[in-house]
Design an enzyme around this catalytic site. Structure first.
Site, PDB file in Angstrom:
ATOM      1  N   HIS A  79       0.850  -1.190   0.000  1.00  0.00           N
ATOM      2  CA  HIS A  79       0.000   0.000   0.000  1.00  0.00           C
ATOM      3  C   HIS A  79       0.886   1.240   0.000  1.00  0.00           C
ATOM      4  O   HIS A  79       1.742   1.394   0.858  1.00  0.00           O
ATOM      5  CB  HIS A  79      -0.913   0.019   1.237  1.00  0.00           C
ATOM      6  CG  HIS A  79      -2.118  -0.852   1.092  1.00  0.00           C
ATOM      7  ND1 HIS A  79      -3.299  -0.611   1.734  1.00  0.00           N
ATOM      8  CD2 HIS A  79      -2.321  -1.965   0.345  1.00  0.00           C
ATOM      9  CE1 HIS A  79      -4.187  -1.532   1.401  1.00  0.00           C
ATOM     10  NE2 HIS A  79      -3.616  -2.379   0.572  1.00  0.00           N
ATOM     11  N   TYR A 208      -9.106   6.333   6.742  1.00  0.00           N
ATOM     12  CA  TYR A 208      -9.227   6.795   8.122  1.00  0.00           C
ATOM     13  C   TYR A 208     -10.202   7.960   8.102  1.00  0.00           C
ATOM     14  O   TYR A 208      -9.892   9.011   7.555  1.00  0.00           O
ATOM     15  CB  TYR A 208      -7.863   7.260   8.663  1.00  0.00           C
ATOM     16  CG  TYR A 208      -6.884   6.137   8.948  1.00  0.00           C
ATOM     17  CD1 TYR A 208      -6.186   5.505   7.924  1.00  0.00           C
ATOM     18  CD2 TYR A 208      -6.648   5.718  10.260  1.00  0.00           C
ATOM     19  CE1 TYR A 208      -5.294   4.477   8.194  1.00  0.00           C
ATOM     20  CE2 TYR A 208      -5.748   4.694  10.541  1.00  0.00           C
ATOM     21  CZ  TYR A 208      -5.077   4.081   9.507  1.00  0.00           C
ATOM     22  OH  TYR A 208      -4.196   3.066   9.775  1.00  0.00           O
ATOM     23  N   PRO A 299      -4.636   1.051  18.757  1.00  0.00           N
ATOM     24  CA  PRO A 299      -4.479   0.490  17.413  1.00  0.00           C
ATOM     25  C   PRO A 299      -4.388   1.516  16.285  1.00  0.00           C
ATOM     26  O   PRO A 299      -4.038   1.156  15.152  1.00  0.00           O
ATOM     27  CB  PRO A 299      -5.738  -0.382  17.243  1.00  0.00           C
ATOM     28  CG  PRO A 299      -6.742   0.206  18.186  1.00  0.00           C
ATOM     29  CD  PRO A 299      -5.961   0.740  19.343  1.00  0.00           C
ATOM     30  N   LYS A 303       0.833   0.215  15.084  1.00  0.00           N
ATOM     31  CA  LYS A 303       2.237   0.103  15.476  1.00  0.00           C
ATOM     32  C   LYS A 303       2.560  -1.123  16.332  1.00  0.00           C
ATOM     33  O   LYS A 303       3.745  -1.439  16.523  1.00  0.00           O
ATOM     34  CB  LYS A 303       2.655   1.360  16.264  1.00  0.00           C
ATOM     35  CG  LYS A 303       2.802   2.590  15.402  1.00  0.00           C
ATOM     36  CD  LYS A 303       4.094   2.543  14.623  1.00  0.00           C
ATOM     37  CE  LYS A 303       4.210   3.597  13.552  1.00  0.00           C
ATOM     38  NZ  LYS A 303       4.163   3.074  12.181  1.00  0.00           N
ATOM     39  N   TYR A 391       4.082   6.517   9.754  1.00  0.00           N
ATOM     40  CA  TYR A 391       3.228   5.387   9.373  1.00  0.00           C
ATOM     41  C   TYR A 391       4.052   4.289   8.705  1.00  0.00           C
ATOM     42  O   TYR A 391       3.863   3.100   8.994  1.00  0.00           O
ATOM     43  CB  TYR A 391       2.121   5.878   8.427  1.00  0.00           C
ATOM     44  CG  TYR A 391       0.947   4.931   8.324  1.00  0.00           C
ATOM     45  CD1 TYR A 391      -0.174   5.078   9.142  1.00  0.00           C
ATOM     46  CD2 TYR A 391       0.945   3.888   7.394  1.00  0.00           C
ATOM     47  CE1 TYR A 391      -1.251   4.215   9.054  1.00  0.00           C
ATOM     48  CE2 TYR A 391      -0.130   3.018   7.296  1.00  0.00           C
ATOM     49  CZ  TYR A 391      -1.225   3.190   8.132  1.00  0.00           C
ATOM     50  OH  TYR A 391      -2.289   2.320   8.039  1.00  0.00           O
TER      51      TYR A 391
HETATM   52  C1  PHB Z   1      -6.271  -3.465  10.551  1.00  0.00           C
HETATM   53  O1  PHB Z   1      -6.312  -3.769   9.342  1.00  0.00           O
HETATM   54  O2  PHB Z   1      -6.680  -4.225  11.427  1.00  0.00           O
HETATM   55  C2  PHB Z   1      -5.742  -2.133  10.952  1.00  0.00           C
HETATM   56  C3  PHB Z   1      -5.158  -1.329   9.990  1.00  0.00           C
HETATM   57  C4  PHB Z   1      -4.680  -0.079  10.344  1.00  0.00           C
HETATM   58  C5  PHB Z   1      -4.785   0.357  11.654  1.00  0.00           C
HETATM   59  C6  PHB Z   1      -5.354  -0.458  12.619  1.00  0.00           C
HETATM   60  C7  PHB Z   1      -5.834  -1.709  12.269  1.00  0.00           C
HETATM   61  O3  PHB Z   1      -4.354   1.603  11.966  1.00  0.00           O
END
Ligand code: PHB
Length: 417
Positions: A79, A208, A299, A303, A391
């Site tokens: 990604h 997000y 979450p 990280k 990130y």
């Molecule tokens: C997930 O795919 O579970 C996931 C992805 C990004 C995040 C948190 C969880 O920031």
């Protein structure tokens, strides 16, 4: 129970067969250092537990550079950005353009399957389903781990070093006495309601979303199974929500201006707490903590797994120096080196959370300020570069040029602009 335990020994006793413990055992074996990994859970449970799915560039490099890349590169997806959505519009943060780096979407339980398969193929000792684990004599040169094997045999495992990789509920963190430690804890007033749904992807990249009703995240697992989350009360009862109510909430937070979620049957659901925790120091005598045993992140920044892998990259380099060159210098500095990244990750995870979640106590000023912050981050090169660097992950500390992790992390460092 047999009163005479079976006595055995190894160089590194690894408590916990999660990402930290298995990665450590894998890397040590490539360097000719013996370890035995134990875990309370059965292999099938470890391989089936759904966790996050984003691997930083350095995690990907360490895996591919040490023989763990086949399925990751074939089945994982690279990604190159994420979308930040607010007021019904998405803005993309382009990782390679800003940092020269990217991430992979490859679920944690797939990483664990690859690690377990690699350990077993190399003849590694991984003991699942053990019980009554305790650690002893950690301030001596001959610490020990005692446990009961799945068949009931009591074992005393002596070693030179214990790696505490048994997560936030494990026993190893409690072996550091109160007078020798500081615990940093922060609770957030939010939880995440997470679902797995059988549906095609709604977006090629993660979304997000900030909205008046709260945060939502659209992620993926496979072409037919998607992972989605939305901010909720941490005490929310996931079972009390009908599927339609879940979809209505997600739609209200994410859909609009041509973006529409792909919906399907909900396969799994649950509420995830959000907290930050750091234990300092990450070491007591010959006991070294790594991953969730030493720290927890919310979450939001994805990280958790990546921090565990980064800790282990540092610890492995230190153990190679110790066993191959007889010097404890890098073991002495392990906690300082590892916690530098831990605190950056704590800041990033806290910051993403504060920028994207609605705070029920926030006044009108607070809500409007948050939109100003999102605009600053997504529309400025400096702002979006800060997000993209964090990130995709900071370079892994490179402390021992003779380490098996050196080649992999050198490739990683060279990719940074
Ligand atoms: C997930 O795919 O579970 C996931 C992805 C990004 C995040 C948190 C969880 O920031």
């Amino acid at each position: 129970m047999n009163s005479h335990p079976r006595r055995t020994s190894t160089q590194v006793a690894v408590v916990g067969a999660g990402p930290a413990g298995l990665m450590l055992s894998h890397l040590l074996s490539l360097s000719g250092i013996d370890s035995i990994v134990i875990d309370l859970r059965e292999r099938a449970d470890i391989e089936a537990t759904i966790r996050a799915g984003i691997l930083e560039q350095g995690t990907v490099d360490l895996m591919t550079g040490t023989g763990l890349g086949d399925r990751l590169l074939a089945e994982g997806q690279r990604h190159e950005g994420i979308a930040i959505r607010s007021r019904g519009e998405s803005r993309r943060v382009d990782f390679p353009a800003l940092t020269g780096r990217a991430v992979h979407l490859y679920p944690q339980h797939e990483v664990l399957k690859d690690l377990i398969a690699a350990r077993l193929a190399a003849g590694g000792d991984v003991l699942f389903g053990v019980s009554d684990v305790s650690v002893h004599d950690v301030t001596t040169d001959t610490p020990a781990v005692r446990f009961t094997e799945a068949d009931g045999t009591r074992v005393e495992l002596t070693c030179a070093v214990i790696a505490g990789c048994d997560g936030s509920q494990g026993v190893t963190r409690t072996a550091i006495p109160a007078h020798a430690r500081t615990d940093y804890f922060h609770a957030y007033p939010h939880g995440w309601f997470g679902i797995l749904t059988e549906a095609p992807p709604s977006s090629e990249e993660l979304v997000y979303a900030h909205s008046d009703r709260g945060f939502a995240l659209i992620s993926s697992r496979t072409p037919t199974v998607q992972r989605m989350y939305f901010q909720c009360d941490p005490a929310e009862d996931a079972a009390a929500w009908s599927d339609e109510r879940v979809w209505a909430e997600l739609r209200a937070r994410v859909n609009g201006n041509g973006f529409e979620l792909e919906e399907g049957p909900i396969l799994q659901r649950g509420v995830i707490p959000m907290r930050s925790y750091v234990l300092d120091p990450m070491r007591h005598g010959r006991l070294f903590l790594a991953g969730d045993a030493a720290h927890t992140v919310p979450p939001t920044g994805a990280k958790g797994l990546n921090l565990a892998v980064a800790d282990i990259a540092v610890l492995c380099q230190a153990l190679e120096r110790f066993f191959h060159q007889g010097s404890a210098d890098l073991l002495e500095s392990y906690g300082r080196t590892a916690s530098d990244r831990v605190w950056r990750a704590q800041h990033f995870s806290w910051w993403m959370t504060s920028m994207l979640h609605t705070d029920t106590d926030a006044d009108a000023f607070g809500r409007r300020r948050q939109l100003g912050e999102i605009d600053q981050v997504t529309e400025s090169v400096a702002g979006s570069t800060f997000l993209a660097e964090a990130y995709t992950g900071w370079p892994i500390a490179h402390t021992n040029p003779d380490s098996v992790v050196s080649e992999a992390i050198t490739v990683s460092a060279n990719r940074a602009p």
